[in-house]
Design a protein around this motif. Structure first.
Motif, PDB file in Angstrom:
ATOM      1  N   LEU A 256      72.203  66.153   0.638  1.00 38.44           N
ATOM      2  CA  LEU A 256      73.301  66.839   0.101  1.00 38.44           C
ATOM      3  C   LEU A 256      72.929  68.022  -0.391  1.00 38.44           C
ATOM      4  O   LEU A 256      72.896  68.763   0.091  1.00 38.44           O
ATOM      5  N   ARG A 257      71.688  67.682  -1.200  1.00 41.56           N
ATOM      6  CA  ARG A 257      71.041  68.890  -1.773  1.00 41.56           C
ATOM      7  C   ARG A 257      70.346  69.423  -0.726  1.00 41.56           C
ATOM      8  O   ARG A 257      70.157  70.604  -0.846  1.00 41.56           O
TER       9      ARG A 257
ATOM     10  N   ALA B 227      75.797  62.337  10.464  1.00 39.27           N
ATOM     11  CA  ALA B 227      74.665  61.957   9.449  1.00 39.27           C
ATOM     12  C   ALA B 227      75.353  61.594   7.635  1.00 39.27           C
ATOM     13  O   ALA B 227      75.937  60.747   6.971  1.00 39.27           O
ATOM     14  N   ASP B 228      76.641  62.672   7.234  1.00 40.13           N
ATOM     15  CA  ASP B 228      77.629  62.671   6.644  1.00 40.13           C
ATOM     16  C   ASP B 228      78.920  62.162   6.922  1.00 40.13           C
ATOM     17  O   ASP B 228      79.249  61.230   6.016  1.00 40.13           O
TER      18      ASP B 228
ATOM     19  N   GLY C  66      80.865  56.555   5.791  1.00 39.05           N
ATOM     20  CA  GLY C  66      81.657  55.321   6.073  1.00 39.05           C
ATOM     21  C   GLY C  66      80.783  54.287   4.982  1.00 39.05           C
ATOM     22  O   GLY C  66      81.122  53.225   4.994  1.00 39.05           O
ATOM     23  N   ALA C  67      79.692  54.709   4.156  1.00 38.01           N
ATOM     24  CA  ALA C  67      79.233  52.962   3.994  1.00 38.01           C
ATOM     25  C   ALA C  67      79.235  53.470   2.025  1.00 38.01           C
ATOM     26  O   ALA C  67      79.237  51.939   1.660  1.00 38.01           O
TER      27      ALA C  67
ATOM     28  N   ARG D  53      71.099  53.514   8.533  1.00 39.56           N
ATOM     29  CA  ARG D  53      71.304  54.591   9.531  1.00 39.56           C
ATOM     30  C   ARG D  53      71.392  56.142   8.864  1.00 39.56           C
ATOM     31  O   ARG D  53      70.825  56.910   9.803  1.00 39.56           O
ATOM     32  N   ALA D  54      72.267  55.895   8.446  1.00 36.61           N
ATOM     33  CA  ALA D  54      72.355  57.584   7.687  1.00 36.61           C
ATOM     34  C   ALA D  54      70.649  58.456   7.425  1.00 36.61           C
ATOM     35  O   ALA D  54      71.229  59.273   8.120  1.00 36.61           O
ATOM     36  N   LEU D  55      69.787  57.382   6.952  1.00 36.12           N
ATOM     37  CA  LEU D  55      69.584  58.266   6.867  1.00 36.12           C
ATOM     38  C   LEU D  55      68.129  58.336   7.287  1.00 36.12           C
ATOM     39  O   LEU D  55      67.085  59.295   7.387  1.00 36.12           O
ATOM     40  N   LEU D  56      68.518  57.774   8.297  1.00 37.31           N
ATOM     41  CA  LEU D  56      67.120  58.175   9.735  1.00 37.31           C
ATOM     42  C   LEU D  56      68.001  59.440  11.059  1.00 37.31           C
ATOM     43  O   LEU D  56      67.454  59.595  11.615  1.00 37.31           O
TER      44      LEU D  56
END
Length: 298
Positions: free
Chosen positions: A180-181, A149-150, A155-156, A139-142
């Motif tokens: 983050l980068r 997203a953070d 959480g992952a 989910r974070a990737l999308l």
């Protein structure tokens, strides 16, 4: 590697077909591109001739892992989609993770979103920390909202830290560090990229470790060189023999356990003693205790 070697020993004694999918999965995680391509080619021929669709799915999944590690996301997406289209029991969950990362990184978020819906439904039904962790990471990737997203990435990592699947935890640190980068948070990125690099290097996942090292360089920091432990000089089979002998097992007992001859065990022991600079079975049994005492002093 130890389990694959043991599987091949059993396969030789029983006269069964080659377990090429086991080799390919290991080689893919190790990032051995040339050998992986060779194994996939020969494995596809053998599996097709025997009508083993599940083997084909494992080969394609392994290819997707390697291609994602190498940053070849378009090709990884093709391999992962072949697996997901077949929906092989026990493989789809792993392939979904590869498909979502590949699609997200190759500019096809709609493809990733469709697969995320399926992964989310299965993760909810499963209820395990592993399922929740990989679903949150996907989910974070999308996710386009930075704060959300953070939280999803963190959480992952929190959920995956509760599991024994260290490969996926390391990759969670990797993709979070990459995110983050790109968000300009270099200091935060370094912490996660260093964690990913150290974990991936120690487990031998060289292509993923190289990906983490490239990202670290982009933050202005170089990945530190790791010095392998002496025991890492042993082959997988030698490590397994050393572990069994250290428990007090005789050559005959070890030979029976590993489907080898006592003479072969004796030859391996001579090699083990030479590499570890020891001369007796007693010293082999003492090695773990010496390591523990050394670590406690540090």
């Amino acid at each position: 590697a130890v389990l694959v070697a043991e599987a091949h020993a059993i396969e030789r004694d029983m006269g069964g077909p080659s377990l090429v999918y086991a080799d390919e999965a290991l080689v893919a995680w190790r990032g051995e591109r040339k050998r992986s391509l060779s194994l996939v080619e020969s494995g596809r021929r053998d599996a097709t001739s025997r009508g083993e669709g599940r083997t084909l799915s494992v080969l394609e999944y392994s290819s997707a892992v390697l291609l994602n590690a190498l940053g070849r996301y378009d090709d990884a997406l093709v391999a992962a989609r072949r697996v997901c289209d077949c929906d092989e029991l026990g493989i789809r969950a792993f392939a979904s993770i590869e498909l979502i990362e590949a699609a997200a990184r190759s500019g096809q978020p709609e493809v990733a979103a469709d697969e995320l819906d399926r992964l989310s439904a299965r993760a909810a039904a499963s209820g395990t920390d592993w399922a929740a962790g990989v679903q949150l990471r996907s989910r974070a990737l999308l996710c386009r909202e930075p704060d959300e997203a953070d939280g999803l990435f963190l959480g992952a990592i929190e959920r995956l830290e509760r599991t024994a699947i260290r490969t996926q935890l390391a990759r969670a640190h990797l993709v979070y560090g990459e995110w983050l980068r790109r968000a300009g948070r270099r200091t935060d990125a370094r912490a996660h990229l260093v964690a990913a690099h150290d974990m991936l290097t120690s487990m031998g996942a060289s292509a993923f470790a190289a990906r983490a090292a490239r990202e670290l360089r982009a933050t202005g920091q170089r990945a530190r060189a790791r010095t392998p432990d002496t025991a890492d000089e042993l082959t997988p089979q030698e490590r397994q023999i050393a572990q069994l002998v250290a428990t007090g097992a005789t050559n005959k007992e070890v030979a029976s356990e590993l489907f080898l001859s006592p003479r072969t065990i004796d030859a391996h022991l001579r090699s083990i003693f030479r590499k570890l600079d020891i001369t007796s079975r007693h010293q082999l049994r003492e090695l773990p205790r010496r390591g523990q005492r050394s670590a406690s002093r540090r």
